[in-house]
Design a protein around this motif. Structure first.
Motif, PDB file in Angstrom:
ATOM      1  N   LEU A 190      41.557  39.601  41.024  1.00  0.00           N
ATOM      2  CA  LEU A 190      40.702  39.020  42.053  1.00  0.00           C
ATOM      3  C   LEU A 190      39.870  37.937  41.371  1.00  0.00           C
ATOM      4  CD1 LEU A 190      39.615  42.424  43.622  1.00  0.00           C
ATOM      5  CD2 LEU A 190      41.286  40.813  44.567  1.00  0.00           C
ATOM      6  N   THR A 191      40.201  36.697  41.642  1.00  0.00           N
ATOM      7  CA  THR A 191      39.585  35.593  40.889  1.00  0.00           C
ATOM      8  C   THR A 191      38.172  35.262  41.362  1.00  0.00           C
ATOM      9  OG1 THR A 191      40.676  34.018  42.383  1.00  0.00           O
ATOM     10  CG2 THR A 191      41.808  34.565  40.324  1.00  0.00           C
ATOM     11  N   THR A 244      39.971  38.711  29.227  1.00  0.00           N
ATOM     12  CA  THR A 244      41.304  38.102  29.209  1.00  0.00           C
ATOM     13  C   THR A 244      42.315  39.096  29.757  1.00  0.00           C
ATOM     14  OG1 THR A 244      40.724  36.769  27.276  1.00  0.00           O
ATOM     15  CG2 THR A 244      43.068  37.078  27.733  1.00  0.00           C
ATOM     16  N   LEU A 245      43.159  38.643  30.643  1.00  0.00           N
ATOM     17  CA  LEU A 245      44.158  39.516  31.254  1.00  0.00           C
ATOM     18  C   LEU A 245      45.251  39.879  30.249  1.00  0.00           C
ATOM     19  CD1 LEU A 245      44.553  37.643  34.667  1.00  0.00           C
ATOM     20  CD2 LEU A 245      43.177  39.682  34.192  1.00  0.00           C
ATOM     21  N   PRO A 246      45.904  41.038  30.417  1.00  0.00           N
ATOM     22  CA  PRO A 246      46.993  41.432  29.514  1.00  0.00           C
ATOM     23  C   PRO A 246      48.093  40.383  29.445  1.00  0.00           C
ATOM     24  CG  PRO A 246      46.332  43.269  30.906  1.00  0.00           C
ATOM     25  CD  PRO A 246      45.621  42.063  31.423  1.00  0.00           C
ATOM     26  N   VAL A 300      48.818  35.465  35.038  1.00  0.00           N
ATOM     27  CA  VAL A 300      49.262  35.789  36.397  1.00  0.00           C
ATOM     28  C   VAL A 300      49.119  34.550  37.268  1.00  0.00           C
ATOM     29  CG1 VAL A 300      48.878  37.256  38.405  1.00  0.00           C
ATOM     30  CG2 VAL A 300      48.513  38.178  36.112  1.00  0.00           C
ATOM     31  N   GLU A 301      50.110  34.335  38.131  1.00  0.00           N
ATOM     32  CA  GLU A 301      50.056  33.221  39.071  1.00  0.00           C
ATOM     33  C   GLU A 301      49.282  33.650  40.322  1.00  0.00           C
ATOM     34  OE1 GLU A 301      51.243  30.070  38.887  1.00  0.00           O
ATOM     35  OE2 GLU A 301      51.849  30.391  36.793  1.00  0.00           O
ATOM     36  N   VAL A 302      48.213  32.924  40.628  1.00  0.00           N
ATOM     37  CA  VAL A 302      47.410  33.197  41.816  1.00  0.00           C
ATOM     38  C   VAL A 302      47.217  31.901  42.585  1.00  0.00           C
ATOM     39  CG1 VAL A 302      45.211  34.036  42.732  1.00  0.00           C
ATOM     40  CG2 VAL A 302      46.198  35.106  40.693  1.00  0.00           C
ATOM     41  N   VAL A 336      46.412  32.152  35.931  1.00  0.00           N
ATOM     42  CA  VAL A 336      45.129  32.776  35.616  1.00  0.00           C
ATOM     43  C   VAL A 336      45.277  33.607  34.346  1.00  0.00           C
ATOM     44  CG1 VAL A 336      43.339  34.365  36.416  1.00  0.00           C
ATOM     45  CG2 VAL A 336      44.497  32.849  38.049  1.00  0.00           C
ATOM     46  N   THR A 337      44.413  33.343  33.367  1.00  0.00           N
ATOM     47  CA  THR A 337      44.442  34.095  32.114  1.00  0.00           C
ATOM     48  C   THR A 337      43.201  34.971  31.934  1.00  0.00           C
ATOM     49  OG1 THR A 337      43.428  32.236  30.940  1.00  0.00           O
ATOM     50  CG2 THR A 337      45.843  32.339  30.969  1.00  0.00           C
ATOM     51  N   LYS A 338      42.116  34.637  32.629  1.00  0.00           N
ATOM     52  CA  LYS A 338      40.894  35.430  32.601  1.00  0.00           C
ATOM     53  C   LYS A 338      40.440  35.707  34.026  1.00  0.00           C
ATOM     54  CE  LYS A 338      38.884  34.022  28.167  1.00  0.00           C
ATOM     55  NZ  LYS A 338      37.668  33.473  27.495  1.00  0.00           N
TER      56      LYS A 338
END
Length: 254
Positions: free
Chosen positions: A74-75, A93-95, A98-100, A105-107
């Motif tokens: 959830l950005t 930081t995400l594992p 992800v495309e949003v 999106v990396t964080k």
């Protein structure tokens, strides 16, 4: 009041009171940390309201942590302030990226932690509401799971993180209640399809049809007014006739 009626009233009152106790007991037994989304549409925003009851007889709730998804991040996350509670929004930081909404999106926000001061902790037989505004929601049919950790003043923590499969296994266990593992379901909800942009266009024919029948409605109203005037005139005529008859009666008696 006859004896039969008195007995019936007593029986009804007793049954109502018993039902109330049973309902209260069921509510107490099912008191969990839950989430109520204001909307669930894919790609939209929503308010997530967490209901947190205190379930300890000896300690107060002074901390709540809600973990946010990392596979469908959830950005946009903001917190509704609560008097006596300090909120901390944690971004990590995400594992994996992800495309949003067409962006990589990396964080993203991954958890929110609320901490109470001594005067605003949740006591026995009390609960508190915690609200987030989040977006954008993932694709329709996605289960958004939001594990929560509820902290108490005696140092214990209850993790509301059980998945649906674990909940089913716990409730179907044949072991005695004292031995069966207690279920602590994670707050969760399922997203739905995005609202159709053609909804307003589809409403146009209905609006046209409503306009077409409007004159009939006006005619009906005019007819009602006419009927009202006729009724009033008839009433006045009847009143006049009655007065005349009364006058004649009195004259004949004299």
């Amino acid at each position: 009041m006859n004896t039969s009626l008195r007995r019936t009233l007593k029986t009804t009152a007793a049954a109502t009171l018993a039902a109330g106790f049973l309902a209260a007991g069921a509510a107490a037994a099912s008191a969990h940390v839950t989430v109520d989304p204001s909307a669930t549409s894919e790609g939209g925003f929503t308010k997530l309201t967490f209901s947190v009851p205190n379930e300890s007889d000896t300690a107060k709730t002074n901390r709540l942590e809600v973990k946010l998804p990392t596979d469908t991040p959830l950005t946009s996350v903001s917190v509704l302030p609560i008097e006596g509670w300090k909120a901390q929004l944690i971004t990590t930081t995400l594992p994996k990226p992800v495309e949003v909404a067409g962006a990589t999106v990396t964080k993203a926000p991954t958890s929110v932690v609320w901490t109470a001061d001594a005067a605003h902790q949740i006591g026995q037989h009390q609960f508190q509401m915690f609200t987030l505004s989040v977006g954008r929601l993932p694709a329709a049919g996605t289960t958004v799971t939001l594990p929560a950790a509820q902290g108490y003043t005696d140092g214990t923590t209850v993790n509301w993180a059980d998945a649906a499969e674990h909940q089913h296994a716990s409730t179907s266990s044949t072991a005695p209640a004292s031995e069966a593992e207690e279920s602590h379901p994670a707050p969760a909800f399922v997203t739905t399809a995005a609202e159709s942009e053609g909804a307003h266009a589809e409403a146009s024919p209905a609006a046209t049809q409503a306009s077409a029948v409007a004159p009939a409605s006006s005619t009906s109203s005019s007819g009602g007014d006419t009927a009202g005037w006729v009724g009033l005139a008839a009433g006045l005529i009847g009143l006049a006739a009655g007065v005349t008859a009364l006058a004649r009666t009195r004259a004949s008696k004299r």
